[in-house]
Design a protein around this motif. Structure first.
Motif, PDB file in Angstrom:
ATOM      1  N   ALA A   1       0.836  -1.205   0.000  1.00 47.94           N
ATOM      2  CA  ALA A   1       0.000   0.000   0.000  1.00 47.94           C
ATOM      3  C   ALA A   1       0.867   1.249   0.000  1.00 47.94           C
ATOM      4  O   ALA A   1       1.054   1.883   1.041  1.00 47.94           O
TER       5      ALA A   1
ATOM      6  N   ALA B   1      -3.686   4.657  -0.889  1.00 44.57           N
ATOM      7  CA  ALA B   1      -5.073   4.645  -0.400  1.00 44.57           C
ATOM      8  C   ALA B   1      -5.459   5.999   0.202  1.00 44.57           C
ATOM      9  O   ALA B   1      -5.626   6.965  -0.524  1.00 44.57           O
TER      10      ALA B   1
ATOM     11  N   ARG C   1      -1.825  -8.763   4.022  1.00 39.66           N
ATOM     12  CA  ARG C   1      -1.931  -7.883   5.188  1.00 39.66           C
ATOM     13  C   ARG C   1      -0.755  -8.064   6.139  1.00 39.66           C
ATOM     14  O   ARG C   1      -0.445  -7.180   6.931  1.00 39.66           O
TER      15      ARG C   1
ATOM     16  N   ASP D   1      -0.571  -8.658  -4.119  1.00 43.33           N
ATOM     17  CA  ASP D   1      -1.759  -7.809  -4.026  1.00 43.33           C
ATOM     18  C   ASP D   1      -2.776  -8.345  -5.043  1.00 43.33           C
ATOM     19  O   ASP D   1      -2.609  -8.186  -6.250  1.00 43.33           O
TER      20      ASP D   1
ATOM     21  N   ALA E   1      -9.607   3.075  -8.121  1.00 40.47           N
ATOM     22  CA  ALA E   1      -9.673   2.783  -6.692  1.00 40.47           C
ATOM     23  C   ALA E   1     -10.747   1.716  -6.482  1.00 40.47           C
ATOM     24  O   ALA E   1     -11.883   1.895  -6.934  1.00 40.47           O
TER      25      ALA E   1
ATOM     26  N   SER F   1       1.119  -2.545   4.588  1.00 37.86           N
ATOM     27  CA  SER F   1      -0.251  -2.711   4.111  1.00 37.86           C
ATOM     28  C   SER F   1      -1.250  -1.818   4.841  1.00 37.86           C
ATOM     29  O   SER F   1      -2.430  -1.792   4.491  1.00 37.86           O
TER      30      SER F   1
ATOM     31  N   GLU G   1      -4.129   0.964   3.543  1.00 37.54           N
ATOM     32  CA  GLU G   1      -5.408   0.574   2.954  1.00 37.54           C
ATOM     33  C   GLU G   1      -6.480   0.289   4.004  1.00 37.54           C
ATOM     34  O   GLU G   1      -7.601  -0.055   3.647  1.00 37.54           O
ATOM     35  N   GLU G   2      -6.141   0.431   5.292  1.00 37.03           N
ATOM     36  CA  GLU G   2      -7.105   0.110   6.334  1.00 37.03           C
ATOM     37  C   GLU G   2      -7.403   1.310   7.231  1.00 37.03           C
ATOM     38  O   GLU G   2      -7.927   1.177   8.325  1.00 37.03           O
TER      39      GLU G   2
ATOM     40  N   PHE H   1     -10.232   3.908  -1.066  1.00 32.22           N
ATOM     41  CA  PHE H   1      -8.852   4.109  -1.527  1.00 32.22           C
ATOM     42  C   PHE H   1      -8.772   5.327  -2.457  1.00 32.22           C
ATOM     43  O   PHE H   1      -7.765   5.551  -3.116  1.00 32.22           O
TER      44      PHE H   1
END
Length: 384
Positions: free
Chosen positions: A62, A89, A222, A228, A252, A268, A271-272, A277
């Motif tokens: 990410a 993201a 993750r 990915d 996205a 990663s 992205e969370e 994104f």
């Protein structure tokens, strides 16, 4: 016919509610993407490539190649790279001398077919997959509103596709990289065409509804390992739009939030952070260079492949169209630098594809080589 939202947010009108106005005259651009205090030498231009969906140790997650791009941009006058390197993201880092170039366009640029024309600002349109649920769609529209209100980004319109795109993704059993397709590409192209025709947008962000994976399918990613699974088909989507319309585009994915993980890998984590994104895509497209078919009339104020001084690649990702085009250039051949530490699932080393390259252990060394090259010093003379 493309379907539009009938009740748009008050601050973000849909196409049929917007009055078209005359566009302002275009501003004459300079070939430079960074104004140096000294003009004794031409700008030094470097291209950084990390292919999408190939499990790159750096740049396969990410936005984890973004620190490299930031460091490199401080050394060169102009950095040309692509969304896989710059997108993180919810996170994005503006670099005034970096050009955000979609992958297919970067290949065409390297082949000498297209030129890059720097801009001050693009009119960005947004395409939303009609397969996106109402709540998730609203989340993405709120990102667009926030980008306009808080960052001043020129996101001017949105449109919803007439049919769901139906994104499919898989791992290529031969190469090991992620890829995929959309079942209804014509629906996407009609939506983009509507934005261009009705609102004169010259850059497009696409949000497709991706299938939600089982937790086990994304656990390796993750944890900072594996491939990915989304990236490959994201590239397929943006390639489709850029090939058809020759304008900047980035994608996205729309996904439901994943369960919270206490052991998430920092590579990663970007992205969370939120529900979408999209922020980095809108930021990148807002001033991405335009793509012009190369000819004698359009070259003024543009950056050409012959202006590139160096190219940085992962050690085993040297067989892409752009990489090969740069390496096989007949005139003003750039210095090719490959980074051994950045391994991928590919096996296309310089020796196997038959290109000349300087091998370095890591990006620290790569940036040092570029600094020497920019200074007019043979990089080989700076080491034992």
């Amino acid at each position: 016919m493309t379907v539009l939202l009938s009740r748009p947010l008050p601050s973000f009108p849909a196409i049929q509610h917007r009055r078209l106005t005359k566009s302002r005259p275009s501003i004459k651009t300079s070939v430079s993407c960074f104004n140096s205090k000294h003009s004794f030498k031409r700008d030094y231009t470097s291209v950084m490539i990390v292919p999408t969906g190939v499990g790159a140790a750096i740049g396969g997650y990410a936005g984890d190649a973004l620190p490299v791009a930031r460091a490199l941009s401080s050394v060169v006058d102009c950095l040309i790279t692509h969304p896989n390197v710059l997108n993180a993201a919810m996170l994005y880092w503006p670099m005034p001398n970096a050009l955000y170039v979609e992958g297919f366009a970067l290949d065409r640029f390297a082949q000498g077919v297209w030129a890059l024309k720097p801009v001050h600002q693009n009119k960005v349109g947004l395409v939303l997959d009609c397969g996106i649920e109402e709540e998730l769609r609203l989340r993405h529209l709120q990102v667009a509103d926030a980008a306009r209100a808080s960052l001043g980004l020129p996101v001017v319109e949105y449109v919803v596709t007439e049919t769901p795109l139906q994104v499919e993704k898989w791992i290529d059993p031969k190469s090991g990289q992620s890829t995929g397709r959309i079942k209804h590409p014509e629906s996407l192209l009609r939506a983009v065409q509507a934005l261009i025709k009705c609102s004169q947008v010259n850059a497009v962000a696409v949000v497709g509804r991706f299938p939600d994976d089982d937790f086990e399918d994304t656990d390796d990613y993750r944890q900072g390992m594996g491939i990915d699974l989304l990236a490959g088909v994201e590239a397929v989507i943006s390639h489709l739009v850029v090939k058809e319309f020759q304008i900047p585009c980035a994608h996205a994915p729309a996904l439901l939030p994943v369960p919270l993980s206490p052991s998430l890998c920092p590579k990663s984590a970007a992205e969370e952070l939120g529900y979408t994104f999209l922020p980095c895509v809108l930021a990148g497209l807002s001033n991405a260079p335009q793509y012009l078919v190369k000819n004698s009339e359009s070259e003024h104020g543009c950056i050409l492949a012959s202006d590139v001084d160096s190219v940085i690649l992962p050690i085993d990702a040297c067989a892409g169209p752009g990489a090969l085009a740069f390496a096989q250039s007949k005139a003003n051949k750039p210095l090719i630098i490959v980074v051994e530490e950045n391994e991928t699932v590919l096996d296309d080393t310089p020796d196997k594809v038959g290109i000349e390259a300087i091998k370095v252990s890591n990006y620290w060394e790569a940036i040092g080589v570029i600094a020497a090259h920019k200074a007019g010093v043979n990089p080989v003379t700076t080491k034992k």
